[in-house]
Design a protein around this motif. Structure first.
Motif, short mmCIF file in Angstrom:
data_model
loop_
_atom_site.label_atom_id
_atom_site.label_comp_id
_atom_site.label_asym_id
_atom_site.label_seq_id
_atom_site.Cartn_x
_atom_site.Cartn_y
_atom_site.Cartn_z
N LYS A 97 49.74 7.27 113.21
CA LYS A 97 49.18 6.15 112.46
C LYS A 97 49.03 4.86 113.26
N ASN A 98 49.70 4.75 114.40
CA ASN A 98 49.63 3.52 115.19
C ASN A 98 48.50 3.54 116.23
N LEU A 103 41.19 12.64 111.13
CA LEU A 103 41.11 11.48 112.04
C LEU A 103 40.74 10.21 111.28
N ALA A 104 40.11 10.36 110.12
CA ALA A 104 39.75 9.19 109.32
C ALA A 104 40.98 8.55 108.65
N LEU A 105 42.13 9.19 108.78
CA LEU A 105 43.36 8.66 108.20
C LEU A 105 44.05 7.66 109.13
N LEU A 106 43.49 7.49 110.33
CA LEU A 106 44.09 6.57 111.31
C LEU A 106 43.68 5.14 110.96
N PRO A 107 44.62 4.32 110.45
CA PRO A 107 44.25 3.01 109.88
C PRO A 107 43.96 1.92 110.89
N ASN A 108 44.38 2.12 112.14
CA ASN A 108 44.25 1.05 113.14
C ASN A 108 43.27 1.38 114.26
N LEU A 109 42.55 2.48 114.12
CA LEU A 109 41.70 2.97 115.20
C LEU A 109 40.53 2.04 115.48
N GLY A 110 40.37 1.65 116.75
CA GLY A 110 39.26 0.79 117.15
C GLY A 110 38.14 1.55 117.82
N ALA A 111 38.47 2.70 118.43
CA ALA A 111 37.44 3.50 119.11
C ALA A 111 37.86 4.96 119.11
N LEU A 112 36.88 5.84 118.85
CA LEU A 112 37.11 7.28 118.86
C LEU A 112 36.10 7.93 119.80
N GLY A 128 33.08 8.46 106.68
CA GLY A 128 32.51 7.34 105.93
C GLY A 128 33.56 6.64 105.09
N ALA A 129 34.83 6.99 105.32
CA ALA A 129 35.92 6.39 104.53
C ALA A 129 37.15 6.19 105.39
N PHE A 130 36.97 5.61 106.57
CA PHE A 130 38.12 5.32 107.44
C PHE A 130 39.08 4.39 106.71
N GLN A 131 40.36 4.71 106.80
CA GLN A 131 41.40 3.96 106.08
C GLN A 131 41.88 2.77 106.93
N GLY A 132 41.17 1.68 106.89
CA GLY A 132 41.56 0.50 107.68
C GLY A 132 40.43 0.07 108.57
N ASN A 133 40.70 -0.01 109.88
CA ASN A 133 39.66 -0.39 110.83
C ASN A 133 38.51 0.62 110.80
N ASN A 166 28.25 3.59 104.19
CA ASN A 166 29.13 2.65 103.49
C ASN A 166 29.92 1.76 104.44
N LEU A 167 29.97 2.15 105.73
CA LEU A 167 30.82 1.43 106.68
C LEU A 167 29.98 0.69 107.72
N ASP A 168 30.63 -0.25 108.37
CA ASP A 168 29.98 -1.09 109.37
C ASP A 168 30.59 -0.78 110.73
N PHE A 169 29.98 0.15 111.44
CA PHE A 169 30.49 0.57 112.74
C PHE A 169 30.02 -0.39 113.83
N GLY A 170 30.92 -0.71 114.77
CA GLY A 170 30.54 -1.59 115.86
C GLY A 170 29.58 -0.92 116.83
#
Length: 329
Positions: free
Chosen positions: A140-141, A160-169, A185-190, A211-215
């Motif tokens: 989770k970190n 992998l969508a359960l990772l709340p702090n992920l900035g890049a995959l 389409g439902a990442f939990q957090g970042n 639904n999400l705003d990907f960088g």
């Protein structure tokens, strides 16, 4: 005089001893096991039992207070064998990197699941095989996950969508199959940057991703089909979108682009319609719409004429600078 000399030598000896014991005994034992499992390679020559791993060993970093190993970064060298299970026995590890190593093979080590403090995991430019493991969703970190340039196969786990702090995959440059998980389409957090290029992914891009705003989004060189216009929108802040070399099919003239877009690559698809006038308002640094089914005149203005003909060629009936002038009716 002799007494003072003896005391000085004793203090010096104790000071040297204290330095040699900065490294936690358990962590040092684990690292030496890792070295042994890799066959005592030259790359890890600095890992000597009689020296301090916190101050004298390359590729490792200790916490300045606890002196526990928090970073193991092995890269750019000759190393053969599978990632040893001992890596899971470094409980304070925050960074784990195996990168650009000649012959590191086998699956992603299951013992990595024990590293609950891990926030940076890079296992890239190796020869790893097997699947992307579901257990990675338990870490989770994690803020960064890079498994690119391997030989990983199978589908992408939805966990992998359960990772709340992920900035890049980064799962690019593998042999992954199946569809992009609906859960993305439902990442939990970042909302991470998604890099899935150079695989064999198929099917439609899940509508949930709209639904999400990907960088950043890179789905290039797969077998994706259908409508990708959901990835765009006036309220999004995505800067980079690469959908090139897929089987995508939608009307470009109906797409509402985000003003943040600086790089757009949709070459080698089945995209039709015309280039919308609103594209002249984008501060594009890179653009490629070639090898599609676009028609009509390229709008004049903005950055659209700053690109050469290769940005636009091989379309059905696209015309205007930098291509040939449009024929008058």
């Amino acid at each position: 005089m002799k007494k003072n000399l003896f005391l000085s030598l004793l203090i010096s000896s104790l000071f040297s001893l204290s330095l040699s014991e900065l490294c936690n005994h358990h962590d040092k034992k684990v690292l030496l096991q890792i070295k042994q499992d890799f066959g005592n390679p030259y790359l890890l020559a600095s890992w000597k039992a009689d020296t301090d791993c916190c101050t004298q060993w390359y590729q490792v970093e200790c916490d300045s207070t606890t002196h526990r190993i928090i970073s193991l970064t092995i890269f750019a060298g000759n190393l053969s064998g599978e990632i040893p299970p001992a890596v899971g026995d470094l409980p304070y590890l925050q960074t784990l990197v195996f990168h650009k190593l000649t012959n590191v093979t086998g699956p992603i080590q299951p013992a990595i699941a024990k590293l609950k403090s891990l926030n940076f995991l890079r296992l890239s430019w190796l020869s790893l095989t097997g699947s992307v493991p579901d257990f990675l969703g338990q870490l989770k970190n994690l803020t960064f996950l890079d498994l690119a340039f391997n030989r990983l196969s199978g589908s992408i786990p939805s966990s992998l969508a359960l990772l709340p702090n992920l900035g890049a995959l980064h799962l690019d440059r593998n042999r992954l199959t199946g569809s992009i998980p609906e859960s993305f389409g439902a990442f939990q957090g970042n909302v991470p940057g998604l890099y899935l290029s150079h695989n064999q992914l198929s099917g439609k891009i899940p509508a949930s991703l709209g639904n999400l705003d990907f960088g950043a989004i890179d789905f290039s060189r797969n077998k994706l089909e259908g409508d990708a216009s959901i990835l765009f929108g006036p309220n999004k802040t995505t800067q980079i979108v690469d959908l090139s070399r897929n089987l995508l099919e939608f009307d470009l003239s109906k797409v509402a682009f985000q003003s943040s877009l600086t790089s757009l690559d949709i070459n080698h698809n089945k995209i039709y319609g015309s280039i919308p006038q609103r594209m002249t308002q984008l501060d594009l640094q890179f653009l490629n719409v070639s090898y599609n089914r676009l028609c009509g005149k390229i709008p004049v203005g903005g950055k659209l004429q700053s690109f050469d003909y290769s940005t636009y060629f091989h379309n059905r009936c696209l015309c205007g600078a930098p291509l040939e002038s449009c024929k008058k009716a």
